[in-house]
Design an enzyme around this catalytic site. Structure first.
Site, PDB file in Angstrom:
ATOM      1  CG  ASP A 251      41.436  51.054  16.853  1.00 28.80           C
ATOM      2  OD1 ASP A 251      40.909  50.568  17.857  1.00 28.80           O
ATOM      3  OD2 ASP A 251      40.894  51.080  15.735  1.00 28.80           O
TER       4      ASP A 251
ATOM      5  CG  HIS B 184      40.086  46.040  14.472  1.00 27.52           C
ATOM      6  ND1 HIS B 184      41.318  46.582  14.748  1.00 27.52           N
ATOM      7  CD2 HIS B 184      39.194  47.058  14.601  1.00 27.52           C
ATOM      8  CE1 HIS B 184      41.173  47.880  15.023  1.00 27.52           C
ATOM      9  NE2 HIS B 184      39.889  48.197  14.937  1.00 27.52           N
TER      10      HIS B 184
ATOM     11  N   GLY C 155      44.671  42.808  46.611  1.00 26.62           N
ATOM     12  CA  GLY C 155      44.176  42.319  45.322  1.00 26.62           C
ATOM     13  C   GLY C 155      43.276  43.324  44.652  1.00 26.62           C
TER      14      GLY C 155
ATOM     15  N   PRO D 187      39.975  45.074  42.880  1.00 27.92           N
ATOM     16  CG  PRO D 187      39.159  47.107  42.098  1.00 27.92           C
ATOM     17  CD  PRO D 187      40.329  46.211  42.040  1.00 27.92           C
ATOM     18  N   GLY D 188      36.847  43.556  43.746  1.00 24.06           N
ATOM     19  CA  GLY D 188      35.865  42.540  43.319  1.00 24.06           C
ATOM     20  C   GLY D 188      36.386  41.120  43.323  1.00 24.06           C
ATOM     21  CB  THR D 189      39.630  39.528  43.825  1.00 24.53           C
ATOM     22  OG1 THR D 189      40.120  40.528  44.698  1.00 24.53           O
ATOM     23  CG2 THR D 189      40.112  39.797  42.430  1.00 24.53           C
ATOM     24  N   GLY D 190      36.917  39.362  46.016  1.00 23.02           N
ATOM     25  CA  GLY D 190      36.348  38.605  47.133  1.00 23.02           C
ATOM     26  C   GLY D 190      37.053  38.822  48.460  1.00 23.02           C
TER      27      GLY D 190
ATOM     28  CG  HIS E 278      37.316  50.489  11.800  1.00 25.53           C
ATOM     29  ND1 HIS E 278      38.058  51.642  11.740  1.00 25.53           N
ATOM     30  CD2 HIS E 278      37.542  49.967  13.018  1.00 25.53           C
ATOM     31  CE1 HIS E 278      38.713  51.796  12.877  1.00 25.53           C
ATOM     32  NE2 HIS E 278      38.396  50.795  13.685  1.00 25.53           N
ATOM     33  CD  GLU E 279      34.763  47.286  14.475  1.00 26.50           C
ATOM     34  OE1 GLU E 279      35.596  46.517  15.005  1.00 26.50           O
ATOM     35  OE2 GLU E 279      34.660  48.481  14.810  1.00 26.50           O
TER      36      GLU E 279
HETATM   37  P1  ADP Z   1      36.428  43.065  47.195  1.00 20.95           P
HETATM   38  O1  ADP Z   1      36.248  43.256  48.653  1.00 20.95           O
HETATM   39  O2  ADP Z   1      37.624  42.252  46.846  1.00 20.95           O
HETATM   40  O3  ADP Z   1      36.366  44.322  46.391  1.00 20.95           O
HETATM   41  P2  ADP Z   1      33.948  41.674  47.436  1.00 20.95           P
HETATM   42  O4  ADP Z   1      34.340  40.651  48.437  1.00 20.95           O
HETATM   43  O5  ADP Z   1      33.191  42.839  47.972  1.00 20.95           O
HETATM   44  O6  ADP Z   1      35.208  42.194  46.657  1.00 20.95           O
HETATM   45  O7  ADP Z   1      33.139  40.973  46.275  1.00 20.95           O
HETATM   46  C1  ADP Z   1      31.939  41.471  45.784  1.00 20.95           C
HETATM   47  C2  ADP Z   1      31.003  40.338  45.403  1.00 20.95           C
HETATM   48  O8  ADP Z   1      31.544  39.588  44.330  1.00 20.95           O
HETATM   49  C3  ADP Z   1      30.812  39.356  46.500  1.00 20.95           C
HETATM   50  O9  ADP Z   1      29.750  39.741  47.329  1.00 20.95           O
HETATM   51  C4  ADP Z   1      30.505  38.058  45.771  1.00 20.95           C
HETATM   52  O10 ADP Z   1      29.152  37.989  45.429  1.00 20.95           O
HETATM   53  C5  ADP Z   1      31.296  38.203  44.496  1.00 20.95           C
HETATM   54  N1  ADP Z   1      32.593  37.519  44.603  1.00 20.95           N
HETATM   55  C6  ADP Z   1      33.814  38.101  44.534  1.00 20.95           C
HETATM   56  N2  ADP Z   1      34.787  37.176  44.637  1.00 20.95           N
HETATM   57  C7  ADP Z   1      34.186  35.996  44.804  1.00 20.95           C
HETATM   58  C8  ADP Z   1      34.680  34.657  44.978  1.00 20.95           C
HETATM   59  N3  ADP Z   1      35.970  34.397  45.010  1.00 20.95           N
HETATM   60  N4  ADP Z   1      33.767  33.671  45.110  1.00 20.95           N
HETATM   61  C9  ADP Z   1      32.459  33.936  45.075  1.00 20.95           C
HETATM   62  N5  ADP Z   1      31.940  35.162  44.917  1.00 20.95           N
HETATM   63  C10 ADP Z   1      32.772  36.187  44.768  1.00 20.95           C
END
Ligand code: ADP
Length: 596
Positions: free
Chosen positions: A476, A398, A173, A175-178, A394-395
């Site tokens: 753009d 859009h 997945g 990045p940042g999806t948990g 311009h804005e």
């Molecule tokens: P990944 O490993 O997918 O890059 P992380 O697990 O390191 O992402 O997520 C970073 C932070 O974002 C987590 O510590 C949490 O605070 C927040 N976070 C990400 N996804 C979730 C989720 N599904 N529920 C709650 N918090 C989340």
């Protein structure tokens, strides 16, 4: 002259000494055989040291004849002592130096040996505080992983019926999806130790270090089984072997081979479960994803609106929210945000709240935090000037087009408040939730996006004329070209027909071959693609100009309002447009029918 001080006499020659012995001016002699010298004391008390022959018989006889007392000094013992002392000193120095050298080299050796040790961070059992309830919005992934927790807690239930516990689970997945959070939650729920390491930490400058780190990590984990090993960004070592420029990288390949060997090597049901995360499963080596290794792939996607609301709720638990704040609304306003982005949003809002000395997080603070994250920091507003007016047109270009075109995104707000990084103002739109969640994008939507993107340039053309247009629309134009190219080469949305001429962009360093990234079509087709893309862009611009030209008065009114207010939100903007529209809505819809 001071008493007791021995006075030195001038040194006589050997024959003079013999003469002095004979004439009785010498009181006594002290012979040092080893040093081959004699110390002469005269009758007047003066002394002198005279060199003599070794075994000097003449001197002996002369002293005997003159009846001068002669003593022979034994200086062998003195010398022996001196020799002994200097030898001991030398030995001490030698041993001291040696010890220093050995210590130094053992320190270096220790460091060298430490290279091969894994640098994994270990959280012992019971210390992982994350639970499944802390992970929100990714319910499918959670359900699938629930099984792994049961594997770890009650392996007998599975082994009794002959089920094999999976060795590896790949979390795929953006990045940042948990993904890391999920892996931790499994360890937390099952109450087992958690070993985590980024795959890039395996790879070192020296060939073989990565492999030995993998061995070390697995050895440590086996000692602590049942446990979880989490390897982040596995694509750093798990890329297809033999790919890239020059055929690959020895160190990475050896590390991957070792990883494969270790995964084969740990006995079934040993209780060690390997979780790995990546956002590029397509570049992984096929050997990694075959059954028996990472035999499960779990997709952890960006959360939908409900998911975002749930994630916001998780992160709002520890923060005082104003009762007015609706997390559902904020979930709607944050399409495309990952869990990490949402957590960051609430954190930024909390920081702003603290800075402003407010007791709770309210809508205003959340709004400011959102803009800070998406648009950068605010800078001082522009003075009313020709430049500000130009940015306003311009804005408004859009914003007006996105409001007029039924297939386009919904306007959220348009503002003239500049942001750091040279952004003079912006018109923010909200993608349609259905489009975003389904992942299905229609041709009409893409065309509308191109027309809206051309809105800025079109407004400048309509208001200031062709010679006064600015380079402000370069971003753009890039967007328009990218959409146009994808329409032609990937989606079959052009007269070139339903053919996919290009795939996803492959990066050669991510496990793709240089040669394979060459296009598959002829030069002639390439020219036709370029012509089609250009055609789409030109069409989008003329559509935009055609829509804006008859609405010059409306644009002027909107610009005046925008300069006065600095920001107009979506609803207010739509209300003004509705009031000014001379033609009823159907006519507008008729006018904006784009030829497909
Ligand atoms: P990944 O490993 O997918 O890059 P992380 O697990 O390191 O992402 O997520 C970073 C932070 O974002 C987590 O510590 C949490 O605070 C927040 N976070 C990400 N996804 C979730 C989720 N599904 N529920 C709650 N918090 C989340």
């Amino acid at each position: 002259m001071l008493q007791g001080l021995v006075q030195q006499a001038p040194v006589p020659s050997y024959s003079q000494l013999l003469e002095q012995l004979r004439n009785g001016s010498v009181r006594d002699l002290e012979l040092s055989t080893r040093r081959r010298e004699v110390r002469v004391t005269y009758t007047d008390g003066r002394t002198v040291t005279v060199p003599v022959f070794s075994n000097d018989q003449v001197l002996l006889r002369s002293a005997q004849e003159a009846r001068v007392p002669l003593t022979v000094r034994d200086d062998r013992r003195d010398e022996a002592t001196a020799g002994l002392v200097s030898n001991i000193l030398l030995l001490v120095l030698l041993f001291g130096g040696l010890a220093l050298l050995i210590r130094r080299s053992s320190q270096v050796a220790n460091r060298a040996m430490g290279f091969g040790r894994s640098q994994a961070r270990v959280q012992p059992e019971g210390s992982v505080t994350v639970r499944f309830e802390d992970v929100a919005g990714i319910n499918e992934a959670k359900e699938e992983l629930q099984e792994v927790v049961t594997f770890l807690k009650e392996p007998e239930r599975f082994t009794a019926v002959g089920a094999k516990i999976p060795k590896g689970v790949l979390l795929v997945g953006p990045p940042g999806t948990g993904k890391t959070l999920l892996a931790k939650a499994i360890a937390g729920e099952a109450g087992v130790p958690f070993f985590s390491m980024a795959a890039s930490e395996f790879v070192e400058l020296f060939v073989g270090v990565g492999a030995s780190r993998v061995r070390d990590l697995f050895r440590k984990a086996k000692e602590k089984a049942p446990c979880i090993i989490f390897i982040d960004e596995i694509d750093a070592v798990g890329r297809q072997r033999g790919a890239g420029i020059g055929g690959g990288n020895d160190e990475r390949e050896q590390t991957l081979n070792q990883l494969l060997t270790e995964m084969d090597g740990f006995a079934e049901n040993s209780g060690v479960i390997l979780l790995a995360a990546t956002n590029r499963p397509d570049v992984l080596d096929a050997a990694l994803t075959r059954p028996g290794r990472f035999d499960r792939q779990i997709h952890v996607d960006l959360p939908d609106r409900k998911g975002r609301e749930a994630i916001l709720a998780v992160h709002a638990r520890s923060r005082p929210l104003d009762p007015e704040v609706s997390l559902g609304d904020w979930a709607s306003r944050t399409p495309g945000f990952s869990g990490a982005d949402l957590s960051n949003l609430l954190n930024e809002a909390a920081i702003l709240t603290a800075r402003r000395g407010q007791p709770t997080l309210d809508d205003q603070v959340l709004n400011d935090a959102l803009e800070r994250i998406t648009m950068g920091l605010t800078v001082a507003p522009l003075q009313d000037s020709a430049k500000k007016r130009l940015i306003a047109y311009h804005e408004v270009g859009h914003a007006l087009l996105t409001t007029l075109l039924p297939a386009a995104d919904r306007l959220d707000k348009v503002t003239l408040l500049p942001r750091s990084g040279g952004v003079g103002g912006f018109a923010r739109t909200m993608p349609d939730e259905d489009v975003l969640d389904s992942g299905l994008i229609s041709k009409a939507y893409l065309r509308a996006r191109m027309v809206v993107a051309m809105g800025g340039r079109a407004a400048e053309l309509v208001v200031f004329g062709p010679s006064e247009v600015t380079q402000g629309a370069s971003g753009d134009l890039e967007l328009v070209s990218r959409i146009g190219r994808e329409m032609v080469t990937r989606y079959g949305f052009s007269s070139l027909g339903p053919v996919a001429l290009e795939g996803d962009a492959h990066e050669v360093f991510l496990g793709r071959d240089w040669l394979r990234s060459e296009p598959h079509y002829s030069r002639e087709t390439g020219n036709r693609i370029d012509a089609q893309v250009r055609g789409l862009a030109v069409e989008a611009l003329s559509q935009a100009v055609a829509l804006l030209t008859p609405r010059r008065a409306l644009m002027d009114a909107l610009v005046e309002q925008l300069i006065e207010q600095e920001t107009i939100d979506g609803d207010q903007f739509r209300a003004i447009v509705e009031r000014h529209e001379v033609a009823p809505a159907e006519a507008v819809a008729g006018l904006v029918q784009l030829p497909c």
